[in-house]
Design a protein around this motif. Structure first.
Motif, PDB file in Angstrom:
ATOM      1  N   PRO A 245      75.488  11.198  86.135  1.00 25.47           N
ATOM      2  CA  PRO A 245      74.508  12.005  85.404  1.00 25.47           C
ATOM      3  C   PRO A 245      73.195  12.077  86.172  1.00 25.47           C
ATOM      4  N   ALA A 246      72.495  13.201  86.068  1.00 20.49           N
ATOM      5  CA  ALA A 246      71.224  13.359  86.776  1.00 20.49           C
ATOM      6  C   ALA A 246      70.194  12.347  86.296  1.00 20.49           C
ATOM      7  N   ILE A 247      70.206  12.083  84.990  1.00 17.92           N
ATOM      8  CA  ILE A 247      69.353  11.035  84.424  1.00 17.92           C
ATOM      9  C   ILE A 247      70.265   9.953  83.868  1.00 17.92           C
ATOM     10  N   LEU A 248      70.117   8.756  84.377  1.00 21.59           N
ATOM     11  CA  LEU A 248      70.991   7.637  84.018  1.00 21.59           C
ATOM     12  C   LEU A 248      70.703   7.133  82.602  1.00 21.59           C
ATOM     13  N   PRO A 249      71.619   6.351  82.015  1.00 18.99           N
ATOM     14  CA  PRO A 249      71.361   5.752  80.697  1.00 18.99           C
ATOM     15  C   PRO A 249      70.070   4.938  80.651  1.00 18.99           C
ATOM     16  N   SER A 250      69.643   4.434  81.799  1.00 25.89           N
ATOM     17  CA  SER A 250      68.387   3.679  81.888  1.00 25.89           C
ATOM     18  C   SER A 250      67.168   4.593  81.829  1.00 25.89           C
ATOM     19  N   GLU A 251      67.401   5.915  81.756  1.00 26.42           N
ATOM     20  CA  GLU A 251      66.352   6.945  81.761  1.00 26.42           C
ATOM     21  C   GLU A 251      65.726   7.147  83.139  1.00 26.42           C
ATOM     22  N   LYS A 252      66.297   6.539  84.154  1.00 24.35           N
ATOM     23  CA  LYS A 252      65.823   6.742  85.524  1.00 24.35           C
ATOM     24  C   LYS A 252      66.640   7.840  86.202  1.00 24.35           C
ATOM     25  N   PRO A 253      66.066   8.571  87.151  1.00 25.30           N
ATOM     26  CA  PRO A 253      66.827   9.605  87.863  1.00 25.30           C
ATOM     27  C   PRO A 253      67.937   8.987  88.712  1.00 25.30           C
ATOM     28  N   LEU A 254      69.013   9.710  88.849  1.00 25.45           N
ATOM     29  CA  LEU A 254      70.108   9.268  89.703  1.00 25.45           C
ATOM     30  C   LEU A 254      69.663   9.149  91.156  1.00 25.45           C
ATOM     31  N   TRP A 255      68.824  10.108  91.595  1.00 27.24           N
ATOM     32  CA  TRP A 255      68.397  10.176  92.998  1.00 27.24           C
ATOM     33  C   TRP A 255      66.871  10.270  93.051  1.00 27.24           C
ATOM     34  N   PRO A 256      66.176   9.197  92.726  1.00 31.12           N
ATOM     35  CA  PRO A 256      64.706   9.247  92.650  1.00 31.12           C
ATOM     36  C   PRO A 256      64.035   9.526  93.991  1.00 31.12           C
ATOM     37  N   GLU A 257      64.756   9.264  95.087  1.00 30.35           N
ATOM     38  CA  GLU A 257      64.196   9.533  96.410  1.00 30.35           C
ATOM     39  C   GLU A 257      64.013  11.035  96.651  1.00 30.35           C
ATOM     40  N   PHE A 258      64.714  11.853  95.857  1.00 34.39           N
ATOM     41  CA  PHE A 258      64.650  13.308  96.031  1.00 34.39           C
ATOM     42  C   PHE A 258      64.265  14.029  94.745  1.00 34.39           C
ATOM     43  N   TRP A 259      64.867  13.622  93.629  1.00 29.85           N
ATOM     44  CA  TRP A 259      64.599  14.237  92.335  1.00 29.85           C
ATOM     45  C   TRP A 259      63.724  13.322  91.488  1.00 29.85           C
ATOM     46  N   LYS A 260      62.497  13.730  91.223  1.00 28.47           N
ATOM     47  CA  LYS A 260      61.628  12.973  90.327  1.00 28.47           C
ATOM     48  C   LYS A 260      62.021  13.283  88.877  1.00 28.47           C
ATOM     49  N   LYS A 261      61.775  12.341  88.002  1.00 23.54           N
ATOM     50  CA  LYS A 261      62.180  12.528  86.613  1.00 23.54           C
ATOM     51  C   LYS A 261      61.486  13.731  85.981  1.00 23.54           C
ATOM     52  N   ASP A 262      60.227  13.936  86.301  1.00 23.47           N
ATOM     53  CA  ASP A 262      59.495  15.076  85.742  1.00 23.47           C
ATOM     54  C   ASP A 262      60.157  16.397  86.125  1.00 23.47           C
ATOM     55  N   ASP A 263      60.662  16.486  87.357  1.00 28.58           N
ATOM     56  CA  ASP A 263      61.333  17.709  87.795  1.00 28.58           C
ATOM     57  C   ASP A 263      62.637  17.914  87.025  1.00 28.58           C
ATOM     58  N   LEU A 264      63.353  16.820  86.794  1.00 30.17           N
ATOM     59  CA  LEU A 264      64.596  16.919  86.037  1.00 30.17           C
ATOM     60  C   LEU A 264      64.340  17.307  84.586  1.00 30.17           C
ATOM     61  N   LEU A 265      63.287  16.774  84.016  1.00 25.77           N
ATOM     62  CA  LEU A 265      62.956  17.114  82.638  1.00 25.77           C
ATOM     63  C   LEU A 265      62.558  18.584  82.511  1.00 25.77           C
ATOM     64  N   LYS A 266      61.954  19.138  83.555  1.00 30.20           N
ATOM     65  CA  LYS A 266      61.634  20.563  83.550  1.00 30.20           C
ATOM     66  C   LYS A 266      62.910  21.404  83.580  1.00 30.20           C
ATOM     67  N   VAL A 267      63.883  20.949  84.361  1.00 26.95           N
ATOM     68  CA  VAL A 267      65.175  21.635  84.377  1.00 26.95           C
ATOM     69  C   VAL A 267      65.808  21.574  82.990  1.00 26.95           C
TER      70      VAL A 267
END
Length: 284
Positions: A245-267
């Protein structure tokens, strides 16, 4: 020999020692690149941004190469290096390890499949690749989606729905078999599964391997149908399934080195709930 002993050597002997040490280091690196998919990725793609999911995928590809896994499904969100790994780097690495390997590469359109074939072919011809592997393409093998190695290997790219008669595969790679338009059409999903069972699945050689890497679209997409089929008959293909999943159960991004959580939440905020759940969270 330690550093102090090396310093005491005569100049000529020291130069010889350094020369042999460099050759040994190059040989060791070549062996690692040959046997480890992630080492290969880093060798041919210096700009690669590594995430924790890449390590997991690489280990699964190592298991495919070593015959420990024969049926692998990886479900992951868009823009997380899915196609770069599965459709460009994996076939090049696999045919580097085994130059007589026969590969069928498929995706939702023939045009895209041929584009992947061109990238893999270009990689095989690159100096970085030639430095490690003995695999060479035949001089008369110019087609991007249909090429052969001097050692008897073959690569064939095809879109979903294309005829694949007369071809065999030691490795079948299926990368995103559904387009967005098809995913909204139950009949198109059914046609993709029918094509898989009547086409590429029947072209697999005894002992061959299948890798499916895709974004989920719904319960009736190819992943859903394959999982359902394995549960209905113990003799059917039994799949090892990895879901990211793009956002893990821990609420952290799967790939934080590239996808920031704020960007994923915008998606997430820009998509219908169903699309976010299926395509980005692998929960159709």
């Amino acid at each position: 020999m330690n550093i102090d002993e090396i310093k005491k050597l005569p100049p000529d002997a020291k130069r010889q020692f350094v020369k042999y040490a460099q050759k040994l280091a190059e040989k060791k690196k070549g062996s690692q690149v040959h046997s480890n998919f992630l080492k290969f990725v880093k060798h041919v793609w210096p700009q690669f941004i590594e995430g924790s999911h890449h390590k997991i995928i690489a280990e699964k590809f190592n298991d495919i190469a070593n015959g420990k896994i024969k049926r692998l499904i990886i479900n992951m969100p868009p823009r997380h290096t899915k196609s770069e790994f599965a459709s460009n780097l994996l076939p090049a690495w696999m045919v580097g390890r085994k130059p007589d390997l026969k590969i069928i590469q498929t995706t939702h359109t023939t045009e895209l499949a041929i584009r992947f074939g061109r990238k893999a072919k270009t990689l095989i011809d690159s100096p970085e690749y030639q430095q490690i592997f003995k695999t060479r393409l035949r001089e008369d093998s110019q087609a991007a989606g249909k090429w052969e190695t001097e050692q008897g290997g073959e690569y064939y790219a095809a879109g979903v729905g294309s005829a694949i008669t007369g071809r065999g595969a030691d490795l079948l790679i299926i990368d995103d078999p559904h387009s967005e338009q098809d995913a909204l059409n139950p009949e198109a999903l059914e046609k993709a599964y029918d094509w898989y069972t009547s086409g590429p699945r029947q072209r697999l050689q005894p002992g061959g391997s299948i890798v499916v890497v895709m974004t989920r679209w719904g319960l009736r997409d190819l992943t859903g149908r394959l999982i359902k089929a394995q549960g209905s008959d113990v003799l059917a293909d039994q799949w090892e399934v990895v879901e990211f999943p793009a956002i893990l159960p821990s609420e952290k991004p799967l790939w934080p080195e590239f996808w920031k959580k704020d960007d994923l939440l915008k998606v997430k905020a820009s998509l219908p709930v169903q699309k976010w759940g299926a395509q980005w969270q692998q929960q159709p």
